[in-house]
Design a protein around this motif. Structure first.
Motif, short mmCIF file in Angstrom:
data_model
loop_
_atom_site.label_atom_id
_atom_site.label_comp_id
_atom_site.label_asym_id
_atom_site.label_seq_id
_atom_site.Cartn_x
_atom_site.Cartn_y
_atom_site.Cartn_z
N LYS A 169 0.85 -1.25 -0.05
CA LYS A 169 -0.09 -0.13 0.05
C LYS A 169 0.92 1.21 0.17
O LYS A 169 1.97 1.12 0.41
CB LYS A 169 -0.79 0.36 1.23
CG LYS A 169 -2.00 -1.22 1.26
CD LYS A 169 -2.57 -1.31 2.67
CE LYS A 169 -3.61 -2.44 2.52
NZ LYS A 169 -3.86 -2.78 3.89
N SER A 170 0.51 2.26 -0.45
CA SER A 170 1.19 3.62 -0.50
C SER A 170 1.54 3.95 0.78
O SER A 170 2.95 4.67 0.93
CB SER A 170 0.29 4.74 -1.30
OG SER A 170 -0.82 4.94 -0.57
N ASP A 171 0.79 3.82 1.77
CA ASP A 171 1.34 4.48 3.37
C ASP A 171 2.38 3.52 3.84
O ASP A 171 3.23 4.00 4.57
CB ASP A 171 0.07 4.34 4.27
CG ASP A 171 -0.51 2.99 4.23
OD1 ASP A 171 -0.66 2.20 3.24
OD2 ASP A 171 -0.91 2.75 5.52
N GLU A 172 2.44 2.16 3.39
CA GLU A 172 3.58 1.28 3.78
C GLU A 172 5.02 1.69 3.14
O GLU A 172 5.77 1.73 3.69
CB GLU A 172 3.12 -0.21 3.45
CG GLU A 172 2.19 -0.79 4.33
CD GLU A 172 1.83 -2.24 3.75
OE1 GLU A 172 1.50 -3.06 4.73
OE2 GLU A 172 1.76 -2.39 2.55
N ALA A 173 4.72 1.90 1.79
CA ALA A 173 5.84 2.47 1.16
C ALA A 173 6.36 3.73 1.49
O ALA A 173 7.57 4.12 1.63
CB ALA A 173 5.44 2.64 -0.56
N GLY A 174 5.70 4.66 1.81
CA GLY A 174 6.03 5.90 2.55
C GLY A 174 6.63 5.56 4.02
O GLY A 174 7.49 6.42 4.06
N THR A 175 6.19 4.85 4.61
CA THR A 175 6.76 4.69 5.86
C THR A 175 8.11 4.05 5.81
O THR A 175 8.91 4.47 6.67
CB THR A 175 5.69 3.55 6.84
OG1 THR A 175 4.34 4.32 6.88
CG2 THR A 175 6.46 3.40 8.28
N LEU A 176 8.35 3.13 4.83
CA LEU A 176 9.43 2.42 4.44
C LEU A 176 10.43 3.63 4.04
O LEU A 176 11.79 3.61 4.54
CB LEU A 176 9.13 1.46 3.29
CG LEU A 176 10.68 1.00 2.87
CD1 LEU A 176 11.50 0.38 3.67
CD2 LEU A 176 10.43 -0.07 1.64
N ARG A 177 10.16 4.44 3.30
CA ARG A 177 10.86 5.57 2.59
C ARG A 177 11.55 6.51 3.89
O ARG A 177 12.57 6.70 4.03
CB ARG A 177 10.20 6.39 1.62
CG ARG A 177 10.11 5.59 0.24
CD ARG A 177 9.44 6.72 -0.66
NE ARG A 177 8.79 5.90 -1.57
CZ ARG A 177 9.52 5.01 -2.54
NH1 ARG A 177 10.77 5.15 -2.68
NH2 ARG A 177 8.51 4.52 -3.69
N THR A 178 10.23 6.70 4.67
CA THR A 178 10.68 7.68 5.85
C THR A 178 11.56 6.96 6.97
O THR A 178 12.49 7.61 7.49
CB THR A 178 9.31 7.97 6.51
OG1 THR A 178 8.38 8.64 5.88
CG2 THR A 178 9.62 8.78 7.76
N LEU A 179 11.32 5.54 7.20
CA LEU A 179 12.27 5.16 8.30
C LEU A 179 13.58 4.70 7.59
O LEU A 179 14.63 5.09 8.21
CB LEU A 179 11.79 3.77 8.63
CG LEU A 179 10.35 3.93 9.46
CD1 LEU A 179 9.72 2.55 9.81
CD2 LEU A 179 10.70 4.45 10.88
N ALA A 180 13.67 4.26 6.30
CA ALA A 180 14.93 4.43 5.80
C ALA A 180 15.92 5.68 5.75
O ALA A 180 17.08 5.48 5.92
CB ALA A 180 14.89 3.50 4.32
N ILE A 219 6.05 -1.77 9.85
CA ILE A 219 5.10 -1.84 8.91
C ILE A 219 4.44 -3.36 8.76
O ILE A 219 3.47 -3.70 7.77
CB ILE A 219 5.44 -1.37 7.48
CG1 ILE A 219 6.82 -2.25 6.93
CG2 ILE A 219 5.88 0.14 7.48
CD1 ILE A 219 7.34 -2.00 5.63
N ASN A 220 4.86 -4.09 9.79
CA ASN A 220 4.26 -5.45 9.78
C ASN A 220 4.60 -6.34 8.44
O ASN A 220 3.50 -6.94 7.90
CB ASN A 220 2.78 -5.42 10.11
CG ASN A 220 2.34 -6.84 10.72
OD1 ASN A 220 2.95 -7.40 11.02
ND2 ASN A 220 0.79 -7.00 10.49
N ARG A 221 5.64 -6.33 7.97
CA ARG A 221 5.96 -6.91 6.87
C ARG A 221 7.41 -7.76 7.31
O ARG A 221 8.04 -7.62 8.14
CB ARG A 221 6.50 -6.13 5.56
CG ARG A 221 5.31 -5.37 5.15
CD ARG A 221 4.69 -6.03 3.83
NE ARG A 221 3.54 -5.31 3.24
CZ ARG A 221 3.08 -5.73 2.07
NH1 ARG A 221 3.46 -6.89 1.70
NH2 ARG A 221 2.20 -5.05 1.68
N SER A 222 7.54 -9.07 6.36
CA SER A 222 8.95 -9.63 6.60
C SER A 222 9.95 -8.91 6.21
O SER A 222 9.97 -7.93 5.43
CB SER A 222 8.67 -11.10 6.17
OG SER A 222 8.85 -10.92 4.69
#
Length: 60
Positions: free
Chosen positions: A14-25, A38-41
């Motif tokens: 989802k776009s919010d998961e991708a956004g969270t990934l970019r922010t945290l990275a 983000i509750n992903r493996s």
């Protein structure tokens, strides 16, 4: 100690998961911490980041 169990398999990002990934990275967080947030493996996060050119720093 067992591994964390993930109920979701092969779910589209989802776009919010991708956004969270970019922010945290961008903040320099590690793979494990991002995956939990983000509750992903970890494997899923690593693959998505690689496909989208997002660099995740390796924790030492």
């Amino acid at each position: 100690m067992g591994k964390d169990v993930f109920e979701r398999h092969k779910q589209p990002w989802k776009s919010d998961e991708a956004g969270t990934l970019r922010t945290l990275a961008g903040k320099g967080k590690g793979l494990k911490e991002i995956a939990r947030a983000i509750n992903r493996s970890e494997e899923s996060v690593k693959d998505f980041a690689k496909k989208n050119g997002i660099e995740i720093l390796k924790k030492r």
